[in-house]
Design a protein around this motif. Sequence first.
Motif, mmCIF file in Angstrom:
data_model
loop_
_atom_site.group_PDB
_atom_site.id
_atom_site.type_symbol
_atom_site.label_atom_id
_atom_site.label_comp_id
_atom_site.label_asym_id
_atom_site.label_seq_id
_atom_site.Cartn_x
_atom_site.Cartn_y
_atom_site.Cartn_z
ATOM 1 N N LEU A 1 50.700 33.528 33.795
ATOM 2 C CA LEU A 1 49.728 33.297 35.092
ATOM 3 C C LEU A 1 50.285 33.698 36.282
ATOM 4 O O LEU A 1 50.047 34.298 37.160
ATOM 5 C CB LEU A 1 49.063 32.082 34.966
ATOM 6 C CG LEU A 1 47.898 31.813 33.854
ATOM 7 C CD1 LEU A 1 47.536 30.393 33.722
ATOM 8 C CD2 LEU A 1 46.835 32.704 34.370
ATOM 9 N N SER B 1 51.508 36.808 37.443
ATOM 10 C CA SER B 1 50.203 37.480 37.679
ATOM 11 C C SER B 1 49.674 37.054 39.109
ATOM 12 O O SER B 1 48.587 37.738 39.659
ATOM 13 C CB SER B 1 49.217 37.771 36.920
ATOM 14 O OG SER B 1 48.385 36.535 36.528
ATOM 15 N N VAL C 1 48.982 33.789 39.782
ATOM 16 C CA VAL C 1 47.921 32.690 39.743
ATOM 17 C C VAL C 1 49.235 31.149 39.864
ATOM 18 O O VAL C 1 50.073 31.319 39.135
ATOM 19 C CB VAL C 1 47.362 32.566 38.613
ATOM 20 C CG1 VAL C 1 46.447 31.372 38.360
ATOM 21 C CG2 VAL C 1 46.340 33.731 38.322
ATOM 22 N N VAL D 1 47.897 25.059 33.697
ATOM 23 C CA VAL D 1 46.849 25.492 32.607
ATOM 24 C C VAL D 1 45.679 24.960 32.465
ATOM 25 O O VAL D 1 44.432 25.433 32.547
ATOM 26 C CB VAL D 1 47.638 26.032 31.365
ATOM 27 C CG1 VAL D 1 46.546 26.997 30.680
ATOM 28 C CG2 VAL D 1 48.805 26.998 31.824
ATOM 29 N N HIS E 1 38.740 29.344 35.108
ATOM 30 C CA HIS E 1 39.477 30.473 35.341
ATOM 31 C C HIS E 1 39.654 31.466 34.401
ATOM 32 O O HIS E 1 39.988 31.273 33.336
ATOM 33 C CB HIS E 1 40.867 30.136 35.729
ATOM 34 C CG HIS E 1 41.771 31.047 36.645
ATOM 35 N ND1 HIS E 1 42.242 32.093 35.820
ATOM 36 C CD2 HIS E 1 42.225 31.223 37.938
ATOM 37 C CE1 HIS E 1 42.938 32.953 36.767
ATOM 38 N NE2 HIS E 1 42.689 32.405 38.041
ATOM 39 N N GLU F 1 41.277 34.556 33.846
ATOM 40 C CA GLU F 1 42.553 34.948 33.182
ATOM 41 C C GLU F 1 43.071 33.861 32.458
ATOM 42 O O GLU F 1 43.826 34.188 31.391
ATOM 43 C CB GLU F 1 43.361 35.369 34.582
ATOM 44 C CG GLU F 1 44.622 36.038 33.944
ATOM 45 C CD GLU F 1 45.466 36.544 35.124
ATOM 46 O OE1 GLU F 1 46.457 37.159 34.811
ATOM 47 O OE2 GLU F 1 45.154 36.699 36.233
ATOM 48 N N ALA F 2 42.976 32.472 32.890
ATOM 49 C CA ALA F 2 43.667 31.352 32.003
ATOM 50 C C ALA F 2 42.940 31.444 30.771
ATOM 51 O O ALA F 2 43.666 31.208 29.536
ATOM 52 C CB ALA F 2 43.313 30.316 32.837
#
Length: 406
Positions: free
Chosen positions: A285, A288, A290, A298, A306, A308-309
């Motif tokens: 993350l 990228s 985040v 996380v 979230h 993407e998480a």
Amino acid sequence: MTGRPGRAGKSGSQASAGDLLELVRSGRAVTRGALQQATGLSRATVGQRLDRLFRAGWLREGAGGPVDSPLGGRPSITLEFDDAHAVVLGADLDTRHARAAVLTLTGEILAEHSGTLVVEDGPEVVLGELGRWFGELLIKAGHRAEEVCGIGLAVPGPVDSETGRVVQPPIMPGWDGYDIRGRLSRAFTEHTGAPAVPVLVDNDANLMAYGEQRTGYPDCSAFVLVKVSTGIGAGVVVDGSIFRGVDGGAGDIGHIRVGAEALCRCGSYGCLAAVASGGAVARRLAESGVPAASGSDVRDLLASGHPEAAALAREAGRQVGDVLATVVTLLNPGVLMIAGDLAGTPFLTGVRELLYQRALPRSTAHLDVVTSRLGERAGLLGAGAMVVEHLYAPERVEARLLALGV
């Protein structure tokens, strides 16, 4: 924290006061008559041994039970383990956070504290701070330090149960071979002024599994818990006892090679923890853009939805599920519990996808895949139960009664 249902007491003249206590704690014999039947001891001998337990404050009389004879008569007086004669201290140490509590002997939390405690600061600092927490918690709970009978500690690394020392822990720098029992005992005395008490140490996944199995699945004879946080570890409970292996290394599935080239904190490449732990997801993350530095970050992102998480957590679950297919085939558990920072719907979905795809139907036919019931308290309750089972085991009761002068 009742006695383990599978443990059988001795019979005849061999049955000690400790065996009688175990029969009462487990619920297998809770009247004087039932104890005579279970052990073959005479009424007088049962009475003598129970008298010692009463004088120690470990047993009490409860309500009258049902009348066994068809002719009627007075109901039998039941016997109960008296959990008011002492308290236990428990702590669950993670990489950047800890939780501590005062517990009754039957597992009720009387006072609790959680806060930041960084394992990389080393055992001297961390254990000293836990000692301070314990002193404050006892005041909060309204109990004297002299009432504490033992301390249980869960740590995020493999533990040699004979010595209580961690053995080559990948995420606990500076702790390898350290005398945790001695330091925590001294810290307790320094901050309370009370005499030293027994300190027991075990791996966090082991104690989480123990707490969850005893509390929610007491009839499950093969129970596996997988904790996915900064690292990945598993706890296994078989027939009511933690399975530790020959030197405490059982369940360290985070260091099974999965073929990837990612560098693990243990120094090897391709470990499961290097690609599927909360720490690994946090790194991906962060790469990228985040903000995430740990498994707890996380967890917070997952809680906020979230996307993407969630996607990365599901992929991590698939990687863990692939390994768990082998674990399930080997151990044939009735319950597989997912716990830790990533233990949410996306991760669990990924685990199920690969687990049921790779494992034989015979291995999963009677398997329940679930998430934690106790949450962040599982390790605390397991730590407390470990202390109680150790101190009130039949083989230790006699020495403790003699030390009390009864």
